[in-house]
Design an enzyme around this catalytic site. Structure first.
Site, short mmCIF file in Angstrom:
data_model
loop_
_atom_site.label_atom_id
_atom_site.label_comp_id
_atom_site.label_asym_id
_atom_site.label_seq_id
_atom_site.Cartn_x
_atom_site.Cartn_y
_atom_site.Cartn_z
N HIS A 61 -18.24 -44.58 -20.12
CA HIS A 61 -19.73 -44.20 -20.33
C HIS A 61 -20.68 -44.49 -19.32
O HIS A 61 -21.81 -44.05 -19.48
CB HIS A 61 -20.33 -44.68 -21.79
CG HIS A 61 -20.41 -46.28 -21.56
ND1 HIS A 61 -19.38 -46.99 -21.92
CD2 HIS A 61 -21.71 -46.92 -21.38
CE1 HIS A 61 -20.19 -48.21 -22.07
NE2 HIS A 61 -21.15 -48.28 -21.60
N ASP A 83 -12.80 -45.27 -23.33
CA ASP A 83 -13.96 -45.67 -22.63
C ASP A 83 -13.45 -46.37 -21.38
O ASP A 83 -13.52 -47.63 -21.39
CB ASP A 83 -14.86 -46.56 -23.42
CG ASP A 83 -16.17 -46.85 -22.87
OD1 ASP A 83 -17.02 -47.47 -23.54
OD2 ASP A 83 -16.47 -46.09 -21.79
N GLY A 87 -25.89 -53.76 -19.72
CA GLY A 87 -25.51 -54.07 -18.15
C GLY A 87 -24.44 -54.62 -17.97
O GLY A 87 -23.70 -54.60 -17.01
N SER A 97 -21.63 -53.52 -19.43
CA SER A 97 -20.50 -52.37 -19.69
C SER A 97 -19.82 -52.39 -18.43
O SER A 97 -20.18 -52.37 -17.45
CB SER A 97 -21.12 -51.03 -19.99
OG SER A 97 -21.73 -50.91 -21.28
N SER A 148 -16.72 -52.51 -23.34
CA SER A 148 -17.01 -50.94 -23.96
C SER A 148 -18.27 -51.00 -24.39
O SER A 148 -19.37 -50.71 -23.92
CB SER A 148 -16.00 -50.29 -24.64
OG SER A 148 -16.43 -49.26 -25.28
#
Length: 527
Positions: A260, A288, A367, A369, A384
């Site tokens: 993402h 993801d 932040g 991710s 994720s």
């Protein structure tokens, strides 16, 4: 209530993808403790033979590798443990996880899952659908539990429920297999509606529990030339995510991160806003994950930032089981640890469903991710999404690393791939060599004038001590206030080797005669 039988074999809010667009302050997410609501009738207990006498397992009588710098302290703090408890936990995990892997393979379709029990992971529990497996589980030093459903059956049930639940409107944000309860758990924003969908799925009665919940995970995205896991990178001018693990595809170097965070063709810049790379592939939702190829200005390294001027080496990707401790490195929250709660979870984000995630008690914030999640020195996956925050606590989900490597044909970069500075522990083959003599209890600091590394890179060191002695080796870095040991080599042996991927700065080696006296040879290689 499903009754299960156990044989003991002794000691041995809003879920959000955490992405943020140009928000300097941390964004708090709200969470809530779910209330149980079971949609099933109880199952009849299985008959078991009389329990066998407990067996006692002792720790292996071999030198144990020390945990990476910073991990032990983080586990103490985040899991509320004493140092002794944290050390014991890591030793038990290192001993029991291979046992879990062996039993999973042997039991095959009868395997019902595995998990660790007690604060120090003292006991491994392995579930099976057949009482005939109890003897071999106990023989491996684990505790046996007979359950009605295999893990494969539970995963099939979860897949059926995933298929019937609508992504919008949101009625259930998360589904996962709880192997300890031998059920599929559905966290529901609309429990009554979910109950209708579960009945439509035609799954086994008693296999599903619906729990009311306000947990809604969101992707953990926020608005060096050396590529270390956990470092910030940017997609466009404001969107920030975290570097995952370094990977290779043929001769191409890059890293994995959350899908993402960007789409195929998106351009990235590093933490220093220097042009970095391009998304080669990206999946979200469904999965993801993504991988990004980097340009020649960036060097991939098998390391994860653990804070305090230190890194954790990546040695492999052996999968941990439920109950194992794991740590996350992220560009917002830095270094955080927790436990694996469940495997094979599904999460419904506003963009769609993401499956095959692992649920943890780690806290994370926008932040983080794409950041790496690691168990000791074994890569587990990339962040994720999650709910909550690091002020009030939270839940974080990660995509397992194995699925990402398989999806894109990648190879994880590990320290085992790094070029050797010498053959084995023969310090005479290292580029730089120094000699000296120590008596028991004495320290020596070499070289006499610490060397300065102008660039980040790999430090390799080796010490050969006299036969029968115990000489330890520590690489130390000057912090501006004191010398800090960034990596130890302190097994019970006369010879030690250390390796560390370090940032620029002043370094030296400390040689300690823990037992015995005599001459030594120090060999080392600088970046």
């Amino acid at each position: 209530m499903v009754r299960r039988h156990v044989l003991v074999a002794g000691c041995v809010p809003v879920i959000t993808t955490l992405a943020l667009a140009a928000v300097p302050a941390r964004a708090g997410l709200r969470g809530a403790v779910p209330l149980p609501m079971t949609l099933a009738a109880p199952l009849a207990p299985a008959a078991l033979p009389a329990p066998a006498a407990p067996a006692v397992l002792t720790a292996p009588a071999v030198p144990a590798a020390k945990p990476p710098p910073g991990m032990l302290e983080a586990i103490q703090q985040d899991l509320n443990m004493s140092r002794t408890e944290a050390e014991t936990r890591l030793l038990n995990e290192g001993r029991l996880l291979p046992v879990a892997a062996r039993l999973k393979e042997r039991l095959g379709a009868r395997f019902g899952g595995a998990w660790l029990r007690t604060k120090t992971a003292h006991t491994l529990v392995v579930a099976t659908t057949s009482a005939a497996d109890i003897a071999q589980i106990i023989a491996e030093g684990a505790q046996a539990e007979v359950v009605p459903r295999s893990l494969a059956q539970l995963l099939t049930i979860k897949k059926k429920i995933d298929a019937v639940l609508p992504p919008l409107p949101l009625v259930s944000s998360v589904r996962y297999v709880d192997v300890k309860r031998n059920k599929v758990i559905v966290l529901a924003q609309e429990p009554q509606q979910v109950a209708v969908f579960v009945r439509k799925a035609g799954v086994i009665p008693g296999a599903v529990t619906v729990q009311p919940s306000v947990e809604i995970p969101l992707p953990l995205t926020a608005p060096s030339y050396d590529l270390v896991g956990g470092a910030a990178y940017y997609v466009g001018p404001v969107n920030r995510c975290s570097v995952g693990f370094s990977v290779l595809k043929g001769v191409q170097e890059g890293f994995v991160s959350a899908g993402h965070c960007g789409r195929k063709g998106d351009v990235t810049t590093g933490f220093n806003r220097i042009p970095q790379g391009v998304f080669q592939a990206s999946t979200f939702p469904g999965g993801d994950h993504a991988w990004i190829i980097v340009n020649k200005s960036w060097k991939t390294v098998p390391a994860v930032d653990s804070g305090a001027e230190s890194t954790v080496p990546v040695s492999g990707a052996r999968q941990a089981v439920e109950g194992a401790s794991v740590c996350q490195s992220g560009s917002t929250t830095d270094w955080q640890c927790g436990r694996i709660q469940q495997l094979n979870a599904s999460v419904t984000y506003s963009q769609g469903v993401v499956g095959d995630l692992t649920r943890t008690s780690i806290c994370a914030e926008p932040g983080d991710s794409g950041g790496p999640i690691i168990s000791i020195d074994q890569a587990q996956g990339i962040t994720s999404g999650g709910s909550g925050d690091c002020a009030s606590g939270g839940t974080t989900y990660f995509q397992p690393i194995g699925e990402i490597l398989t999806a894109y044909g990648l190879t994880l970069k590990t320290v085992r791939d790094a070029p050797s500075a010498g053959a084995g522990t023969d310090c005479g083959s290292y580029p730089r060599q120094l000699t000296g003599t120590l008596v028991k209890g004495q320290d020596d600091y070499r070289p006499e004038t610490p060397y300065r590394s102008a660039v980040a890179g790999l430090h390799l060191g080796c010490v050969n001590g006299p036969e029968g002695a115990d000489f330890d080796l520590y690489l130390e870095k000057w912090t501006g206030l004191k010398w800090l040991a960034v990596v130890p080599g302190d097994t019970v042996a006369p010879d030690e080797t250390v390796s560390h991927y370090g940032t620029p700065g002043a370094y030296r080696y400390r040689i300690t005669a823990t037992a015995g006296s005599g001459p030594y040879t120090l060999g080392f290689k600088t970046p």
